[in-house]
Design a protein around this motif. Sequence first.
Motif, PDB file in Angstrom:
ATOM      1  N   LEU A  84       0.762  -2.984 -10.016  1.00  0.00           N
ATOM      2  CA  LEU A  84       1.252  -1.658 -10.402  1.00  0.00           C
ATOM      3  C   LEU A  84       0.877  -1.321 -11.841  1.00  0.00           C
ATOM      4  N   VAL A  85      -0.379  -1.563 -12.190  1.00  0.00           N
ATOM      5  CA  VAL A  85      -0.883  -1.309 -13.536  1.00  0.00           C
ATOM      6  C   VAL A  85      -1.486   0.096 -13.577  1.00  0.00           C
ATOM      7  N   PRO A  86      -0.982   1.001 -14.421  1.00  0.00           N
ATOM      8  CA  PRO A  86      -1.505   2.368 -14.442  1.00  0.00           C
ATOM      9  C   PRO A  86      -2.919   2.432 -15.009  1.00  0.00           C
ATOM     10  N   ARG A  87      -3.766   3.191 -14.341  1.00  0.00           N
ATOM     11  CA  ARG A  87      -5.148   3.442 -14.771  1.00  0.00           C
ATOM     12  C   ARG A  87      -5.917   2.137 -14.998  1.00  0.00           C
ATOM     13  N   GLY A  88      -5.626   1.143 -14.185  1.00  0.00           N
ATOM     14  CA  GLY A  88      -6.251  -0.159 -14.382  1.00  0.00           C
ATOM     15  C   GLY A  88      -7.754  -0.134 -14.218  1.00  0.00           C
ATOM     16  N   ALA A 144      -7.735  -1.492  -6.330  1.00  0.00           N
ATOM     17  CA  ALA A 144      -6.832  -0.368  -6.095  1.00  0.00           C
ATOM     18  C   ALA A 144      -5.548  -0.855  -5.432  1.00  0.00           C
ATOM     19  N   GLU A 145      -4.431  -0.210  -5.786  1.00  0.00           N
ATOM     20  CA  GLU A 145      -3.139  -0.572  -5.194  1.00  0.00           C
ATOM     21  C   GLU A 145      -2.325   0.700  -4.936  1.00  0.00           C
ATOM     22  N   PRO A 146      -2.686   1.442  -3.882  1.00  0.00           N
ATOM     23  CA  PRO A 146      -1.963   2.681  -3.569  1.00  0.00           C
ATOM     24  C   PRO A 146      -0.475   2.408  -3.360  1.00  0.00           C
ATOM     25  N   SER A 147       0.343   3.351  -3.798  1.00  0.00           N
ATOM     26  CA  SER A 147       1.782   3.138  -3.770  1.00  0.00           C
ATOM     27  C   SER A 147       2.493   4.334  -3.162  1.00  0.00           C
ATOM     28  N   MET A 148       3.776   4.158  -2.924  1.00  0.00           N
ATOM     29  CA  MET A 148       4.601   5.220  -2.360  1.00  0.00           C
ATOM     30  C   MET A 148       4.759   6.376  -3.360  1.00  0.00           C
ATOM     31  N   GLY A 149       5.054   6.044  -4.600  1.00  0.00           N
ATOM     32  CA  GLY A 149       5.228   7.035  -5.649  1.00  0.00           C
ATOM     33  C   GLY A 149       4.305   6.751  -6.820  1.00  0.00           C
ATOM     34  N   LEU A 150       4.394   7.587  -7.848  1.00  0.00           N
ATOM     35  CA  LEU A 150       3.551   7.447  -9.039  1.00  0.00           C
ATOM     36  C   LEU A 150       2.064   7.413  -8.681  1.00  0.00           C
ATOM     37  N   ARG A 151       1.691   8.128  -7.658  1.00  0.00           N
ATOM     38  CA  ARG A 151       0.311   8.046  -7.167  1.00  0.00           C
ATOM     39  C   ARG A 151      -0.676   8.602  -8.191  1.00  0.00           C
ATOM     40  N   ALA A 152      -0.249   9.584  -8.981  1.00  0.00           N
ATOM     41  CA  ALA A 152      -1.145  10.163  -9.981  1.00  0.00           C
ATOM     42  C   ALA A 152      -1.461   9.194 -11.112  1.00  0.00           C
ATOM     43  N   TYR A 175      11.356  12.546  -5.157  1.00  0.00           N
ATOM     44  CA  TYR A 175      12.107  11.489  -4.475  1.00  0.00           C
ATOM     45  C   TYR A 175      11.320  10.183  -4.488  1.00  0.00           C
ATOM     46  N   ARG A 176      10.030  10.271  -4.161  1.00  0.00           N
ATOM     47  CA  ARG A 176       9.200   9.055  -4.134  1.00  0.00           C
ATOM     48  C   ARG A 176       9.033   8.469  -5.533  1.00  0.00           C
ATOM     49  N   ASP A 177       8.850   9.320  -6.535  1.00  0.00           N
ATOM     50  CA  ASP A 177       8.665   8.840  -7.906  1.00  0.00           C
ATOM     51  C   ASP A 177       9.927   8.188  -8.456  1.00  0.00           C
ATOM     52  N   LEU A 178      11.082   8.769  -8.171  1.00  0.00           N
ATOM     53  CA  LEU A 178      12.336   8.230  -8.706  1.00  0.00           C
ATOM     54  C   LEU A 178      12.645   6.838  -8.166  1.00  0.00           C
ATOM     55  N   ARG A 179      12.114   6.496  -7.031  1.00  0.00           N
ATOM     56  CA  ARG A 179      12.351   5.166  -6.488  1.00  0.00           C
ATOM     57  C   ARG A 179      11.593   4.085  -7.259  1.00  0.00           C
ATOM     58  N   ALA A 180      10.698   4.494  -8.144  1.00  0.00           N
ATOM     59  CA  ALA A 180       9.952   3.521  -8.946  1.00  0.00           C
ATOM     60  C   ALA A 180      10.773   2.985 -10.112  1.00  0.00           C
ATOM     61  N   ILE A 181      11.842   3.668 -10.480  1.00  0.00           N
ATOM     62  CA  ILE A 181      12.589   3.285 -11.684  1.00  0.00           C
ATOM     63  C   ILE A 181      13.137   1.869 -11.599  1.00  0.00           C
ATOM     64  N   GLY A 182      13.616   1.474 -10.441  1.00  0.00           N
ATOM     65  CA  GLY A 182      14.162   0.138 -10.283  1.00  0.00           C
ATOM     66  C   GLY A 182      13.131  -0.924  -9.990  1.00  0.00           C
ATOM     67  N   VAL A 183      11.879  -0.536  -9.806  1.00  0.00           N
ATOM     68  CA  VAL A 183      10.809  -1.474  -9.440  1.00  0.00           C
ATOM     69  C   VAL A 183       9.917  -1.792 -10.625  1.00  0.00           C
TER      70      VAL A 183
END
Length: 434
Positions: free
Chosen positions: A235-239, A271-279, A419-427
């Motif tokens: 889950l590394v941004p812009r890796g 690449a590691e596509p995710s539920m949220g934070l896709r951008a 909704y999808r992005d907010l679920r990333a806060i605890g992860v």
Amino acid sequence: MSLQDRTRGRRDAIGVGVALLNKLARWRAIDRFGLRKPAERAVFEATKTGFRTAGALSRRFSAATKLTAPARLPAAKGTGRFDLTPTDDQQMMVDVVRSFASDLLRPAASAADTACATEAKVLESSAELGLSLIEVPEELGGIVTERSAMTGVLVAEALAYGDMGQAVACLAPSAVSTAISLWGDETQQATYLPAFTGSSVPAAALALVEPRPVFDPFSLRTRFTGGLLNGVKSLVPRGAEAELFVIGAQTDAGPRLFVVEADHPGVVIEAEPSMGLRAASLSRVILTDVPALPLGSLDDYVECVRLSRLGWCALALGTARAVLDYVTPYVNSREAFGEPISHRQSVAFMVANIGIELEGMKLVTYRAGSRAAQGLPFAREAALARRLCTDKGMQIGTDGVQLLGGHGFVKEHPVERWYRDLRAIGVMEGAVLV
């Protein structure tokens, strides 16, 4: 041919190749010939290889001048009273960032989520705002003269009001510049910080998360032994485009931070596509015998985790506020059985609860950020903010979808993305830093 031209050329070639393979994979005739699996595998491998190539090309970092000692920001001066009013400088910066989020991030959010990438022009505009300078000392080319964790909280909140995924992409380089400013020695500061204060800010990322359930940032499987890093970060941004990483890794004495340049052949990006934070273009970073430089101490790693968690709390505040501001006019204008649905107690109470919980999240996050800026202990406040923003942030996302009914399930309305992005806060751990 310049490094930039070679990078662009390779990426263009990768894009063309993957586009052709995708067309092949959609061709129905390949099923008759039993080529579906091989074609899909080719697409996967081409994408993965492309990421590796893109991540392997990097600028050369070198110290133009030598520092006799690392530059450290002094703690902010406290007023002796609990006052959450931003300073004039903070308010001015927040106003600029809020306009940027409203004018650029919000309109581009849906397309960025679909493309799993933030547009280059948005990233360039965010760099022009000076986001990577918020914690860089003035004598090193930054814009501050004292610790500004609270400013970082306000900026992250304002960005997330536009779109959390793009906000993470824009803030990723500043997490690295902040880490080097706070904990880097004089050589590291002289080598890396000039790139973040210049006109071309490098893509960079703070990577702590590892791909395993119930991840604990204080018990890492990525290890530093014999001067080399080995492990996997998730889950590394812009890796794929990062030129510099700050990596969390385990040592015999405990977890620490390390500086890693992306051009080493032992660094592989997938690449590691995710539920949220896709951008945010989340990626997986695989490290095999990669040389690294220690950054800070064991205590600095602990502070890094806490400051990162405050950053995620700030992102939760901005997105939760976006939910509240969207559902309030919706329930007042949406009619059922001849009256607005906001006249129903169950709906009115749900909206009221979003507002109540949001204020609680805001108070505890601001308190933690203020104490961090003043150099006061903030472990308790950061833990409370993390717990509250994780639980209540996800609940606000769920309630936002619920209040829109069937409209909450479709992409016509942005609430499903929030909704999808907010679920990333605890992860999430790392990635952002205030």
